[in-house]
Structure formats: C-alpha cells, structure tokens
Design a protein around this motif. Sequence first.
Motif, mmCIF file in Angstrom:
data_model
loop_
_atom_site.group_PDB
_atom_site.id
_atom_site.type_symbol
_atom_site.label_atom_id
_atom_site.label_comp_id
_atom_site.label_asym_id
_atom_site.label_seq_id
_atom_site.Cartn_x
_atom_site.Cartn_y
_atom_site.Cartn_z
ATOM 1 N N SER A 64 -0.201 -2.020 7.599
ATOM 2 C CA SER A 64 0.898 -1.613 6.732
ATOM 3 C C SER A 64 1.092 -0.102 6.823
ATOM 4 O O SER A 64 0.142 0.651 7.029
ATOM 5 N N THR A 66 2.280 1.401 4.219
ATOM 6 C CA THR A 66 2.229 1.767 2.809
ATOM 7 C C THR A 66 0.978 2.591 2.531
ATOM 8 O O THR A 66 -0.109 2.267 3.002
ATOM 9 N N ASP A 69 -1.568 5.666 -2.405
ATOM 10 C CA ASP A 69 -0.907 6.235 -3.582
ATOM 11 C C ASP A 69 0.326 5.423 -3.981
ATOM 12 O O ASP A 69 0.559 5.168 -5.166
ATOM 13 N N SER A 70 1.118 4.974 -3.000
ATOM 14 C CA SER A 70 2.311 4.193 -3.342
ATOM 15 C C SER A 70 1.929 2.808 -3.869
ATOM 16 O O SER A 70 2.626 2.258 -4.723
ATOM 17 N N ILE A 71 0.829 2.243 -3.377
ATOM 18 C CA ILE A 71 0.345 0.951 -3.896
ATOM 19 C C ILE A 71 -0.064 1.108 -5.353
ATOM 20 O O ILE A 71 0.288 0.283 -6.205
ATOM 21 N N TRP A 72 -0.822 2.166 -5.677
ATOM 22 C CA TRP A 72 -1.231 2.421 -7.058
ATOM 23 C C TRP A 72 -0.015 2.640 -7.947
ATOM 24 O O TRP A 72 0.064 2.120 -9.061
ATOM 25 N N GLU A 73 0.951 3.418 -7.444
ATOM 26 C CA GLU A 73 2.157 3.699 -8.227
ATOM 27 C C GLU A 73 2.910 2.401 -8.539
ATOM 28 O O GLU A 73 3.334 2.177 -9.672
ATOM 29 N N GLU A 74 3.041 1.541 -7.549
ATOM 30 C CA GLU A 74 3.725 0.255 -7.758
ATOM 31 C C GLU A 74 2.964 -0.608 -8.762
ATOM 32 O O GLU A 74 3.562 -1.231 -9.645
ATOM 33 N N ALA A 75 1.642 -0.645 -8.649
ATOM 34 C CA ALA A 75 0.821 -1.443 -9.576
ATOM 35 C C ALA A 75 0.955 -0.924 -11.002
ATOM 36 O O ALA A 75 1.090 -1.703 -11.956
ATOM 37 N N ASN A 77 3.477 0.820 -12.250
ATOM 38 C CA ASN A 77 4.836 0.512 -12.709
ATOM 39 C C ASN A 77 4.977 -0.950 -13.127
ATOM 40 O O ASN A 77 5.601 -1.258 -14.154
ATOM 41 N N GLU A 78 4.407 -1.864 -12.363
ATOM 42 C CA GLU A 78 4.458 -3.279 -12.718
ATOM 43 C C GLU A 78 3.711 -3.547 -14.013
ATOM 44 O O GLU A 78 4.164 -4.320 -14.864
#
Length: 83
Positions: A64, A66, A69-75, A77-78
């Motif tokens: 990936s 990705t 940091d973007s994975i943590w940010e998405e998690a 936010n969800e």
Amino acid sequence: MAVIRKSITFTKQQDAYVKSLIEQGFYTNDSEYVRDIIRKDQERRKRIVDLNEALIDGIESGPSNTTIDSIWEEAINEFNAQE
C-alpha cells in the motif's frame, strides 16, 4: 428442520461435567449442550476461514502507498464519527 438421532459416548468425568452444567441451569439436557458446542465450533471455524480469506486478499493486493499516519488519522476520524 429434520432431527437425526445420534449416540455419543462420554467418559465418567465428561458425563459428570455435563450433568453439573445441567444442574446449574446452563442447559436443559445433554443434547442441548452438544448442539451448543457444535454451533460455537461452526462459528469459530467460519471466523478462521473469513480471517484467512482476508489475509489472502491483503497479500494479493500488494503493498500500500498509505502511510501509518494517514491510517491513524482515518481510524481516529471513524472513531470520533461514532460518538
């Protein structure tokens, strides 16, 4: 649903254990206990199959782009959206 009669054999220790569960009110009879064990085993095996399929899909999808940091940010936010 059709019912099929089976005969199974328990050790004395297993029989005593099943009887104790029935006496404690967890089950009404031996058959109910055995059916519960089978249901739980079916569920567990399905989870294993589903997990293996997800792992294979992940491996086959390749690396990936990705970032962590973007994975943590998405998690985060969800999670926040659920509140």
